[in-house]
Enzyme design. Structure first.
Site, PDB file in Angstrom:
ATOM      1  CE  LYS A   1      -1.840   1.760   4.034  1.00 55.22           C
ATOM      2  NZ  LYS A   1      -1.591   3.202   4.102  1.00 55.22           N
ATOM      3  CG  ASN A   2       2.298   2.727   3.579  1.00 54.33           C
ATOM      4  OD1 ASN A   2       1.139   3.035   3.311  1.00 54.33           O
ATOM      5  ND2 ASN A   2       2.728   2.563   4.823  1.00 54.33           N
TER       6      ASN A   2
ATOM      7  NE  ARG B   1      -0.318  12.338   7.242  1.00 56.69           N
ATOM      8  CZ  ARG B   1       0.044  13.551   7.608  1.00 56.69           C
ATOM      9  NH1 ARG B   1      -0.818  14.382   8.114  1.00 56.69           N
ATOM     10  NH2 ARG B   1       1.292  13.939   7.482  1.00 56.69           N
TER      11      ARG B   1
ATOM     12  CB  CYS C   1      -5.399  10.615  11.479  1.00 60.63           C
ATOM     13  SG  CYS C   1      -3.757  10.189  11.974  1.00 60.63           S
TER      14      CYS C   1
ATOM     15  NE  ARG D   1       0.024  10.329  10.067  1.00 63.34           N
ATOM     16  CZ  ARG D   1      -0.300   9.230   9.406  1.00 63.34           C
ATOM     17  NH1 ARG D   1      -1.421   8.617   9.661  1.00 63.34           N
ATOM     18  NH2 ARG D   1       0.493   8.744   8.490  1.00 63.34           N
TER      19      ARG D   1
ATOM     20  CB  ILE E   1       1.798  18.627   6.005  1.00 70.77           C
ATOM     21  CG1 ILE E   1       0.840  19.810   6.078  1.00 70.77           C
ATOM     22  CG2 ILE E   1       1.040  17.334   5.923  1.00 70.77           C
ATOM     23  CD1 ILE E   1       0.115  20.017   4.759  1.00 70.77           C
ATOM     24  CG  ASP E   2       5.973  20.794  10.503  1.00 72.64           C
ATOM     25  OD1 ASP E   2       5.495  19.660  10.347  1.00 72.64           O
ATOM     26  OD2 ASP E   2       6.858  21.042  11.339  1.00 72.64           O
ATOM     27  CG  LEU E   3       9.000  18.144   8.927  1.00 70.19           C
ATOM     28  CD1 LEU E   3       9.370  16.731   9.355  1.00 70.19           C
ATOM     29  CD2 LEU E   3      10.113  19.116   9.321  1.00 70.19           C
TER      30      LEU E   3
ATOM     31  CG  ASP F   1       2.544   1.499   9.795  1.00 70.40           C
ATOM     32  OD1 ASP F   1       2.096   2.396  10.531  1.00 70.40           O
ATOM     33  OD2 ASP F   1       2.714   1.663   8.563  1.00 70.40           O
TER      34      ASP F   1
ATOM     35  CB  VAL G   1       6.825   6.950  14.936  1.00 67.38           C
ATOM     36  CG1 VAL G   1       6.540   7.665  13.619  1.00 67.38           C
ATOM     37  CG2 VAL G   1       8.175   6.232  14.862  1.00 67.38           C
TER      38      VAL G   1
ATOM     39  NE  ARG H   1      -6.985   4.143   5.379  1.00 68.81           N
ATOM     40  CZ  ARG H   1      -6.045   4.563   6.211  1.00 68.81           C
ATOM     41  NH1 ARG H   1      -6.326   4.751   7.469  1.00 68.81           N
ATOM     42  NH2 ARG H   1      -4.830   4.813   5.790  1.00 68.81           N
TER      43      ARG H   1
HETATM   44  C1  UD1 Z   1       3.908   6.907   6.640  1.00 71.60           C
HETATM   45  C2  UD1 Z   1       3.032   5.685   6.451  1.00 71.60           C
HETATM   46  C3  UD1 Z   1       2.437   5.230   7.774  1.00 71.60           C
HETATM   47  C4  UD1 Z   1       3.533   5.036   8.814  1.00 71.60           C
HETATM   48  C5  UD1 Z   1       4.402   6.278   8.921  1.00 71.60           C
HETATM   49  C6  UD1 Z   1       5.602   6.093   9.827  1.00 71.60           C
HETATM   50  C7  UD1 Z   1       2.145   6.019   4.238  1.00 71.60           C
HETATM   51  C8  UD1 Z   1       0.956   6.293   3.390  1.00 71.60           C
HETATM   52  N1  UD1 Z   1       1.951   6.027   5.550  1.00 71.60           N
HETATM   53  O1  UD1 Z   1       3.073   7.977   7.070  1.00 71.60           O
HETATM   54  O2  UD1 Z   1       1.787   3.989   7.548  1.00 71.60           O
HETATM   55  O3  UD1 Z   1       2.941   4.786  10.074  1.00 71.60           O
HETATM   56  O4  UD1 Z   1       4.914   6.635   7.621  1.00 71.60           O
HETATM   57  O5  UD1 Z   1       6.372   5.031   9.405  1.00 71.60           O
HETATM   58  O6  UD1 Z   1       3.235   5.759   3.749  1.00 71.60           O
HETATM   59  N2  UD1 Z   1       5.723  14.800  10.962  1.00 71.60           N
HETATM   60  C9  UD1 Z   1       5.827  16.149  11.283  1.00 71.60           C
HETATM   61  N3  UD1 Z   1       5.815  17.054  10.237  1.00 71.60           N
HETATM   62  C10 UD1 Z   1       5.699  16.668   8.939  1.00 71.60           C
HETATM   63  C11 UD1 Z   1       5.606  15.281   8.635  1.00 71.60           C
HETATM   64  C12 UD1 Z   1       5.621  14.366   9.680  1.00 71.60           C
HETATM   65  O7  UD1 Z   1       5.910  16.536  12.431  1.00 71.60           O
HETATM   66  O8  UD1 Z   1       5.674  17.540   8.057  1.00 71.60           O
HETATM   67  C13 UD1 Z   1       5.708  13.810  12.082  1.00 71.60           C
HETATM   68  C14 UD1 Z   1       4.354  13.093  12.161  1.00 71.60           C
HETATM   69  O9  UD1 Z   1       3.425  13.824  12.918  1.00 71.60           O
HETATM   70  C15 UD1 Z   1       4.752  11.785  12.809  1.00 71.60           C
HETATM   71  C16 UD1 Z   1       6.167  11.528  12.268  1.00 71.60           C
HETATM   72  O10 UD1 Z   1       6.633  12.783  11.779  1.00 71.60           O
HETATM   73  O11 UD1 Z   1       4.821  11.927  14.193  1.00 71.60           O
HETATM   74  C17 UD1 Z   1       6.240  10.487  11.171  1.00 71.60           C
HETATM   75  O12 UD1 Z   1       5.471  10.899  10.076  1.00 71.60           O
HETATM   76  P1  UD1 Z   1       5.794  10.462   8.581  1.00 71.60           P
HETATM   77  O13 UD1 Z   1       7.050   9.653   8.523  1.00 71.60           O
HETATM   78  O14 UD1 Z   1       5.686  11.650   7.721  1.00 71.60           O
HETATM   79  O15 UD1 Z   1       4.582   9.478   8.279  1.00 71.60           O
HETATM   80  P2  UD1 Z   1       3.649   9.463   7.010  1.00 71.60           P
HETATM   81  O16 UD1 Z   1       4.471   9.619   5.768  1.00 71.60           O
HETATM   82  O17 UD1 Z   1       2.487  10.353   7.209  1.00 71.60           O
END
Ligand code: UD1
Length: 426
Positions: free
Chosen positions: A22-23, A94, A118, A123, A125-127, A314, A336, A406
Site C-alpha cells: 500500500k505505502n 492523508r 487522525c 500528523r 505537514i510542516d516539513l 505500523d 513515532v 483501507r
Molecule cells: C507513513 C506511512 C504510515 C507510517 C508512517 C511512519 C504512508 C501512506 N503512511 O506515514 O503507515 O505509520 O509513515 O512510518 O506511507 N511529521 C511532522 N511534520 C511533517 C511530517 C511528519 O511533524 O511535516 C511527524 C508526524 O506527525 C509523525 C512523524 O513525523 O509523528 C512520522 O510521520 P511520517 O514519517 O511523515 O509518516 P507518514 O508519511 O504520514
C-alpha cells in the site's frame, strides 16, 4: 455496519501470498503525474486507499484504467487540468497530499486540503511545506486549504534544487520533496531523509521514468532535476507490514505458515524481535519464509518504534497483541506517533493486561485472551484486533472494519485459507 466475526482458537497453517505494498503503490500512483505519457503499474493491491488515490487522480483530470483481476492500474496524466486535492478525499486518506510534490514540480502550483488529525496523532505537514519553500515555492493557508506555487512571475517558472534539511526523517516529506526535485532546476539534496524500502521503490520507479536520483535508502538523497519524464511499466514491491501481520498471526496461533513474498530483508529488526520472543522463522530464499510457533518457549521482550531501520510503528499494535500472551513483562515504547495506544483499552477488554505510561506500554502476558466485541481505531490497530480475535477463546466481533479494508487486500479470504474462522457480516 460491516463487522468481522471471528471464532478464535483455530490453528493457522498453509501458505499465504503477500500483496503489493500500500505505502508504495500510493506514492507511485501520485508520482505518475510527473510523466508526459502513460504509466502502467502492476501488483497494485485492491484496497480502499488505492481506490481513493484513483479518485484523486481522476479529480485532477488524469485518465485511470483499472484491471482489477490482473492488479494493473494505468495512469495517463496527459489530461490533468486541475491542481487541487479536495478535502473530501484528503479527509478520507492523508496520503492524498502526496500529489502536492508532483503537481508543484510539473505545473508550478497546487491546492491541497489540510489533512487534519487522525486516530494516531496530529500528523503535521510542516516539513513538506518547509521543503517546498526551500525550493522556491510560497504558500498561504485559507479556508482549510494550502495554496502553494512557485514564487516567480515568469511564465513556466520551476522549483529550484537546493539543500533541504529535515528535522525528522518523515517518509511523506521525503517522498514529496524527492518528487518535487525531479523536474526542478538543478540539484536537490535531502538530508536526514527517511530510509524505508518504499522510498527506494519510489526512487527506482522515478529513475525508470528518466529521473536522476541517487542515495535513496540512505539518509542523504540527491535529486538532479531533469527536463521531462516518461511513463513507465513498474511492479509494486511486496507489503512488509502485511507480511509482518501474517507472521505475527502465525506466531500467535499458527503451526507452520509459509509466507510468499515476505521480502524479509526489508524487516530485519522485526524478524530479530520475533526470534527473541521465540518465534521460529526459517528463510527459504530472499522472498519466502516459513514460520513455526513453539509457544511453550516464548519469552518477553522490549521494543521501541523508530523510523527505518528501527522497529516499524505500523507493527507496534500487532506485536503488542502477541506480547499480551507471552509470559512475563514486555515493554513497548512508541516514538513515532503520540497517540498510537488507543487500541489498548479494547485489547484489555479481551483479557489482556496492558498499562500505558506516557509513550510506553507495560504488558504483563496473560495465559489467554477471551473473545469480546471490539472496535478498530485505525488500520493497524484494527488488524491487531483481528489477530487478538484469532488467538482468543470464543467469539470476537470487530467493528469499524473500514479502517482495515483501507490497507489489507483479501484479509478475510487469506486468513480463511489458513484455517481461521472469520467472516464479514453487514
Ligand atoms: C507513513 C506511512 C504510515 C507510517 C508512517 C511512519 C504512508 C501512506 N503512511 O506515514 O503507515 O505509520 O509513515 O512510518 O506511507 N511529521 C511532522 N511534520 C511533517 C511530517 C511528519 O511533524 O511535516 C511527524 C508526524 O506527525 C509523525 C512523524 O513525523 O509523528 C512520522 O510521520 P511520517 O514519517 O511523515 O509518516 P507518514 O508519511 O504520514
Amino acid at each position: 455496519m460491516e463487522k468481522f466475526i471471528i471464532n478464535g482458537g483455530k490453528t493457522l497453517s498453509g501458505k499465504v501470498k503477500i500483496s503489493g505494498a500500500k505505502n508504495s503503490a500510493l506514492k507511485l500512483m501520485a508520482a505518475s503525474i510527473l510523466a508526459d505519457s502513460k504509466t502502467i503499474l502492476r501488483n497494485v493491491p485492491e484496497i480502499e486507499d488505492v481506490n481513493i488515490m484513483i479518485e484523486v487522480l481522476r479529480t485532477l483530470g488524469a485518465v485511470v484504467d483499472v484491471d482489477v483481476e490482473n492488479k494493473v492500474v494505468e495512469i495517463d496524466p496527459g489530461s490533468i487540468s486541475s491542481y487541487e486535492a479536495p478535502y473530501e478525499l484528503v479527509r478520507k486518506m492523508r496520503a492524498s497530499i502526496l500529489v502536492a510534490g508532483p503537481l508543484l514540480s510539473k505545473f508550478g502550483k497546487v491546492k491541497v486540503a489540510i489533512p487534519g488529525g487522525c486516530n494516531i496523532g496530529s500528523r503535521q505537514i510542516d516539513l513538506h511545506l518547509k521543503g517546498f519553500e526551500d525550493m522556491g515555492a510560497k504558500y498561504s493557508i485559507e479556508h482549510g486549504y494550502i495554496n502553494c506555487q512557485v514564487d516567480s512571475n515568469e511564465a513556466g517558472a520551476k522549483l529550484f534544487g537546493t539543500m533541504v534539511n529535515l528535522d525528522f526523517p518523515s517518509r511523506g516529506a521525503t517522498e514529496n520533496i524527492m518528487m518535487a526535485g525531479c523536474l526542478a532546476d538543478g540539484q536537490t539534496v535531502i538530508n536526514n531523509a527517511a530510509r524505508e524500502p518504499e522510498i527506494v521503490d519510489l526512487a527506482n520507479f522515478l529513475n525508470s521514468m528518466g529521473a536522476d536520483i541517487q542515495g535513496a535508502g540512505a539518509d542523504c538523497i540527491i535529486v538532479n532535476g531533469v527536463k521531462s519524464l516518461d511513463g513507465t511499466d513498474y511492479e509494486v514491491m511486496p507489503d512488509s507490514i502485511e507480511a509482518g501481520t501474517f507472521i505475527t498471526a502465525a506466531g500467535l496461533c499458527g503451526d507452520r505458515v509459509e509466507i510468499e513474498n515476505a521480502r524479509w530483508k526489508n524487516l530485519e529488526i522485526f524478524y530479530s524481535k520475533l526470534k527473541e520472543i521465540g518465534v521460529n522463522i526459517s528463510i527459504v530464499d530472499e522472498n519466502n519464509i516459513s514460520v513455526d510457533a513453539p509457544r511453550e518457549v516464548y519469552r518477553p521482550t522490549n521494543i521501541s518504534t523508530l523510523p527505518y531501520p528501527g522497529f516499524p510503528t505500523d507493527l507496534q499494535p500487532i506485536i503488542t497483541v502477541l506480547l499480551s500472551v507471552v509470559p512475563g513483562v514486555s515493554i513497548v515504547t512508541e516514538n513515532v506517533f503520540e497517540n498510537r495506544f488507543m487500541y489498548v483499552d479494547e485489547l484489555n477488554r479481551m483479557g489482556a493486561d496492558v498499562k500505558i505510561d506516557g509513550h510506553h506500554a507495560v504488558i504483563k502476558g496473560v495465559e489467554k485472551l477471551s473473545g469480546a466485541p471490539v472496535r478498530s481505531f485505525d488500520l493497524r490497530a484494527g488488524a491487531a484486533m483481528v489477530l487478538a480475535g484469532l488467538a482468543a477463546e470464543g467469539s470476537t466481533e470487530v467493528s469499524d472494519i473500514h479502517h482495515i479494508q483501507r490497507g489489507y487486500e483479501d484479509f478475510v479470504k487469506k486468513l480463511r485459507n489458513l484455517g481461521a474462522d472469520i467472516r464479514k457480516v453487514s
